[in-house]
Motif scaffolding. Structure first.
Motif, PDB file in Angstrom:
ATOM      1  N   GLN A 105     -66.772 -35.830   7.336  1.00 53.61           N
ATOM      2  CA  GLN A 105     -66.592 -36.812   8.199  1.00 53.61           C
ATOM      3  C   GLN A 105     -68.030 -36.913   8.889  1.00 53.61           C
ATOM      4  OE1 GLN A 105     -62.976 -37.858   9.839  1.00 53.61           O
ATOM      5  NE2 GLN A 105     -61.994 -36.927   8.363  1.00 53.61           N
ATOM      6  N   PHE A 106     -68.451 -38.118   9.163  1.00 52.61           N
ATOM      7  CA  PHE A 106     -69.752 -38.213  10.008  1.00 52.61           C
ATOM      8  C   PHE A 106     -69.386 -39.398  10.967  1.00 52.61           C
ATOM      9  CE2 PHE A 106     -72.797 -36.598   7.493  1.00 52.61           C
ATOM     10  CZ  PHE A 106     -72.326 -36.562   6.029  1.00 52.61           C
ATOM     11  N   PHE A 107     -69.819 -38.922  12.244  1.00 53.45           N
ATOM     12  CA  PHE A 107     -69.298 -39.807  13.399  1.00 53.45           C
ATOM     13  C   PHE A 107     -70.211 -40.704  14.065  1.00 53.45           C
ATOM     14  CE2 PHE A 107     -64.930 -38.111  14.625  1.00 53.45           C
ATOM     15  CZ  PHE A 107     -64.980 -36.815  13.917  1.00 53.45           C
ATOM     16  N   GLY A 108     -69.505 -41.792  14.796  1.00 53.06           N
ATOM     17  CA  GLY A 108     -70.564 -42.670  15.448  1.00 53.06           C
ATOM     18  C   GLY A 108     -70.634 -42.157  16.848  1.00 53.06           C
ATOM     19  N   PRO A 109     -71.455 -43.100  17.785  1.00 52.23           N
ATOM     20  CA  PRO A 109     -71.696 -42.597  19.238  1.00 52.23           C
ATOM     21  C   PRO A 109     -70.527 -42.699  19.982  1.00 52.23           C
ATOM     22  CG  PRO A 109     -72.510 -44.690  18.769  1.00 52.23           C
ATOM     23  CD  PRO A 109     -72.272 -44.014  17.514  1.00 52.23           C
ATOM     24  N   GLY A 110     -69.581 -43.293  19.652  1.00 49.98           N
ATOM     25  CA  GLY A 110     -68.346 -43.534  20.410  1.00 49.98           C
ATOM     26  C   GLY A 110     -68.461 -44.981  21.614  1.00 49.98           C
ATOM     27  N   THR A 111     -67.210 -45.292  21.742  1.00 48.30           N
ATOM     28  CA  THR A 111     -67.109 -46.185  22.862  1.00 48.30           C
ATOM     29  C   THR A 111     -66.321 -45.576  23.997  1.00 48.30           C
ATOM     30  OG1 THR A 111     -66.954 -48.263  21.522  1.00 48.30           O
ATOM     31  CG2 THR A 111     -65.800 -48.445  23.451  1.00 48.30           C
ATOM     32  N   ARG A 112     -67.079 -45.634  25.409  1.00 49.71           N
ATOM     33  CA  ARG A 112     -66.431 -45.030  26.337  1.00 49.71           C
ATOM     34  C   ARG A 112     -65.731 -46.095  27.194  1.00 49.71           C
ATOM     35  NH1 ARG A 112     -66.983 -40.022  28.349  1.00 49.71           N
ATOM     36  NH2 ARG A 112     -69.075 -39.652  26.927  1.00 49.71           N
TER      37      ARG A 112
ATOM     38  N   ASN B  24     -60.691 -19.706  14.194  1.00 48.37           N
ATOM     39  CA  ASN B  24     -59.577 -19.437  13.482  1.00 48.37           C
ATOM     40  C   ASN B  24     -58.669 -20.413  13.105  1.00 48.37           C
ATOM     41  OD1 ASN B  24     -60.262 -16.689  13.724  1.00 48.37           O
ATOM     42  ND2 ASN B  24     -59.156 -16.048  15.601  1.00 48.37           N
ATOM     43  N   PHE B  25     -58.150 -20.348  11.966  1.00 51.11           N
ATOM     44  CA  PHE B  25     -57.198 -21.697  11.677  1.00 51.11           C
ATOM     45  C   PHE B  25     -55.958 -20.830  10.938  1.00 51.11           C
ATOM     46  CE2 PHE B  25     -59.122 -21.440   7.613  1.00 51.11           C
ATOM     47  CZ  PHE B  25     -60.537 -21.218   7.586  1.00 51.11           C
ATOM     48  N   SER B  26     -54.839 -21.709  10.804  1.00 47.19           N
ATOM     49  CA  SER B  26     -53.473 -21.192  10.734  1.00 47.19           C
ATOM     50  C   SER B  26     -53.280 -21.585   9.200  1.00 47.19           C
ATOM     51  CB  SER B  26     -52.543 -21.548  11.710  1.00 47.19           C
ATOM     52  OG  SER B  26     -52.569 -23.235  11.485  1.00 47.19           O
ATOM     53  N   ASP B  27     -53.909 -22.236   8.483  1.00 49.73           N
ATOM     54  CA  ASP B  27     -53.384 -22.651   7.245  1.00 49.73           C
ATOM     55  C   ASP B  27     -54.685 -22.847   6.085  1.00 49.73           C
ATOM     56  OD1 ASP B  27     -50.970 -24.960   6.131  1.00 49.73           O
ATOM     57  OD2 ASP B  27     -51.643 -23.432   5.033  1.00 49.73           O
ATOM     58  N   SER B  28     -54.361 -22.945   5.071  1.00 49.69           N
ATOM     59  CA  SER B  28     -55.546 -23.307   4.004  1.00 49.69           C
ATOM     60  C   SER B  28     -56.279 -24.563   4.326  1.00 49.69           C
ATOM     61  CB  SER B  28     -55.029 -23.100   2.576  1.00 49.69           C
ATOM     62  OG  SER B  28     -54.455 -21.921   2.349  1.00 49.69           O
ATOM     63  N   VAL B  29     -57.302 -24.609   4.213  1.00 50.05           N
ATOM     64  CA  VAL B  29     -58.042 -25.931   4.407  1.00 50.05           C
ATOM     65  C   VAL B  29     -58.904 -26.486   3.256  1.00 50.05           C
ATOM     66  CG1 VAL B  29     -58.448 -25.278   6.753  1.00 50.05           C
ATOM     67  CG2 VAL B  29     -60.131 -24.520   5.147  1.00 50.05           C
ATOM     68  N   ASN B  30     -59.021 -27.813   3.477  1.00 50.38           N
ATOM     69  CA  ASN B  30     -59.619 -28.561   2.326  1.00 50.38           C
ATOM     70  C   ASN B  30     -60.911 -29.222   2.960  1.00 50.38           C
ATOM     71  OD1 ASN B  30     -59.808 -29.835  -0.205  1.00 50.38           O
ATOM     72  ND2 ASN B  30     -59.303 -31.795   0.662  1.00 50.38           N
ATOM     73  N   ASN B  31     -61.301 -29.001   4.263  1.00 56.47           N
ATOM     74  CA  ASN B  31     -62.366 -29.488   5.196  1.00 56.47           C
ATOM     75  C   ASN B  31     -62.405 -28.559   6.328  1.00 56.47           C
ATOM     76  OD1 ASN B  31     -64.434 -30.736   6.219  1.00 56.47           O
ATOM     77  ND2 ASN B  31     -63.470 -32.507   6.294  1.00 56.47           N
ATOM     78  N   LEU B  32     -63.766 -27.926   6.510  1.00 58.30           N
ATOM     79  CA  LEU B  32     -63.979 -27.476   7.675  1.00 58.30           C
ATOM     80  C   LEU B  32     -65.239 -27.688   8.029  1.00 58.30           C
ATOM     81  CD1 LEU B  32     -63.174 -24.005   8.974  1.00 58.30           C
ATOM     82  CD2 LEU B  32     -65.479 -24.881   9.548  1.00 58.30           C
ATOM     83  N   GLN B  33     -65.445 -28.487   9.195  1.00 59.30           N
ATOM     84  CA  GLN B  33     -66.719 -28.732   9.755  1.00 59.30           C
ATOM     85  C   GLN B  33     -67.202 -28.213  11.212  1.00 59.30           C
ATOM     86  OE1 GLN B  33     -65.781 -33.376   8.089  1.00 59.30           O
ATOM     87  NE2 GLN B  33     -67.908 -32.953   9.083  1.00 59.30           N
ATOM     88  N   TRP B  34     -68.421 -27.875  11.450  1.00 57.64           N
ATOM     89  CA  TRP B  34     -68.861 -27.444  12.809  1.00 57.64           C
ATOM     90  C   TRP B  34     -69.695 -28.729  13.229  1.00 57.64           C
ATOM     91  CZ3 TRP B  34     -67.675 -23.318  15.536  1.00 57.64           C
ATOM     92  CH2 TRP B  34     -67.171 -22.215  15.052  1.00 57.64           C
ATOM     93  N   PHE B  35     -69.438 -28.990  14.536  1.00 63.10           N
ATOM     94  CA  PHE B  35     -70.111 -30.144  15.309  1.00 63.10           C
ATOM     95  C   PHE B  35     -70.736 -29.521  16.468  1.00 63.10           C
ATOM     96  CE2 PHE B  35     -68.555 -33.666  12.773  1.00 63.10           C
ATOM     97  CZ  PHE B  35     -67.024 -33.421  12.352  1.00 63.10           C
ATOM     98  N   HIS B  36     -71.652 -30.295  16.892  1.00 67.91           N
ATOM     99  CA  HIS B  36     -72.435 -30.036  18.223  1.00 67.91           C
ATOM    100  C   HIS B  36     -72.211 -31.389  19.025  1.00 67.91           C
ATOM    101  CE1 HIS B  36     -76.290 -29.599  20.943  1.00 67.91           C
ATOM    102  NE2 HIS B  36     -75.304 -29.188  21.664  1.00 67.91           N
ATOM    103  N   GLN B  37     -71.672 -31.416  20.170  1.00 60.83           N
ATOM    104  CA  GLN B  37     -71.508 -32.548  20.970  1.00 60.83           C
ATOM    105  C   GLN B  37     -72.571 -32.612  22.076  1.00 60.83           C
ATOM    106  OE1 GLN B  37     -67.408 -33.650  22.769  1.00 60.83           O
ATOM    107  NE2 GLN B  37     -67.941 -35.617  22.113  1.00 60.83           N
ATOM    108  N   LEU B  43     -71.221 -36.670  18.385  1.00 60.48           N
ATOM    109  CA  LEU B  43     -70.811 -35.561  17.446  1.00 60.48           C
ATOM    110  C   LEU B  43     -71.896 -35.388  16.518  1.00 60.48           C
ATOM    111  CD1 LEU B  43     -66.968 -35.495  17.427  1.00 60.48           C
ATOM    112  CD2 LEU B  43     -68.214 -33.702  18.096  1.00 60.48           C
ATOM    113  N   ILE B  44     -72.568 -34.219  16.528  1.00 60.67           N
ATOM    114  CA  ILE B  44     -73.427 -34.097  15.484  1.00 60.67           C
ATOM    115  C   ILE B  44     -73.017 -33.137  14.545  1.00 60.67           C
ATOM    116  CG2 ILE B  44     -76.127 -33.311  14.940  1.00 60.67           C
ATOM    117  CD1 ILE B  44     -76.399 -34.103  18.070  1.00 60.67           C
ATOM    118  N   ASN B  45     -73.094 -33.483  13.133  1.00 63.26           N
ATOM    119  CA  ASN B  45     -72.656 -32.501  12.044  1.00 63.26           C
ATOM    120  C   ASN B  45     -73.428 -31.243  11.798  1.00 63.26           C
ATOM    121  OD1 ASN B  45     -71.382 -35.007  11.739  1.00 63.26           O
ATOM    122  ND2 ASN B  45     -70.802 -34.360   9.493  1.00 63.26           N
ATOM    123  N   LEU B  46     -73.231 -30.093  12.009  1.00 66.38           N
ATOM    124  CA  LEU B  46     -73.977 -29.101  11.822  1.00 66.38           C
ATOM    125  C   LEU B  46     -73.655 -28.485  10.201  1.00 66.38           C
ATOM    126  CD1 LEU B  46     -73.310 -27.172  15.203  1.00 66.38           C
ATOM    127  CD2 LEU B  46     -75.290 -28.574  14.563  1.00 66.38           C
TER     128      LEU B  46
END
Lengths: 116, 110
Positions: A105-112, B24-37, B43-46
């Motif tokens: 998933q890719f996120f947009g900048p948001g609406t505040r 840490n997560f509690s169940d099997s996953v189909n997707n895991l993503q790290w983001f920097h806000q 939210l920037i995809n890492l």
């Protein structure tokens, strides 16, 4: 290539009013999801749409509704606004929510949204 | 539903230091993503990393799916690395929604 776009950037409303937020996914992406992020918390899932059908709904009241259009853009509507609806509303898109790695998933900048 | 816990909640570093963030997560996953806000909320995809190891410059990530955890490594940190780092997952066979942890707030001082 354009990323996910959202409009408006900021919005101020008063209690009881209605608001419509808009999202355009990355070109070619058919899935759109909406999230609410209040200050100090992680985003919370509101809705997901895929191929114009609702595929998931989070724990939000019926005042929240959404739809996806034939061009895959989406609207989030919130009726009878409450002070607690003040938050950052984020839209995300993905190619296909069922298949790795196309479910990234890719996120947009948001609406505040601020509700006074 | 699936639970996600991130640690530490807060981290303060001097520029140039290395750090490890855990999810840490509690169940099997189909997707895991790290983001920097960033401070503006974007939210920037890492990394997209439901399993395995990936590297991108000074950042790398490892997910051990069988043990239900993921690690994000930041080396030679810079002031621009400051912000909140989120881990988000969705569970196999469950909803396609992403469930986010509460985040790690990183502050890198010059």
């Amino acid at each position: 290539d354009a990323g996910v776009t959202q409009s408006p950037t900021h919005l101020i409303k008063t209690r009881g009013q209605h608001v419509t937020l808009r999202c355009s996914p990355i070109s070619g992406h058919k899935s759109v999801s909406w999230y609410q992020q209040v200050l100090g918390q992680g985003p919370q899932f509101i809705f997901q749409y895929y191929e114009k059908e609702e595929r998931g709904r989070g724990n939000f009241p019926d005042r929240f509704s959404a739809r996806q259009f034939p061009n895959y853009s989406s609207e989030l509507n919130v009726n009878a606004l409450l002070l607690g609806d003040s938050a950052l509303y984020l839209c995300a898109s993905s190619l296909d929510p069922h298949l790795r790695p196309y479910n990234e998933q890719f996120f947009g900048p948001g609406t505040r949204l601020t509700v006074l | 539903g699936i639970q996600v816990e991130q640690s530490p909640p807060d981290l303060i570093l001097q520029e140039g230091a290395n750090s490890t963030l855990r999810c840490n997560f509690s169940d099997s996953v189909n997707n895991l993503q790290w983001f920097h806000q960033n401070p503006w909320g974007q939210l920037i995809n890492l990394f997209y990393i439901p399993s395995g190891t990936k590297q991108n410059g000074r950042l790398s990530a490892t997910t051990v799916a069988t043990e239900r955890y993921s690690l994000l490594y930041i080396s030679s940190s810079q002031t621009t690395d400051s912000g909140v780092y989120f881990c988000a997952v969705n569970s196999q066979g469950g909803s396609e929604k992403l469930v986010f942890g509460k985040g790690t707030k990183l502050t890198v001082n010059p």
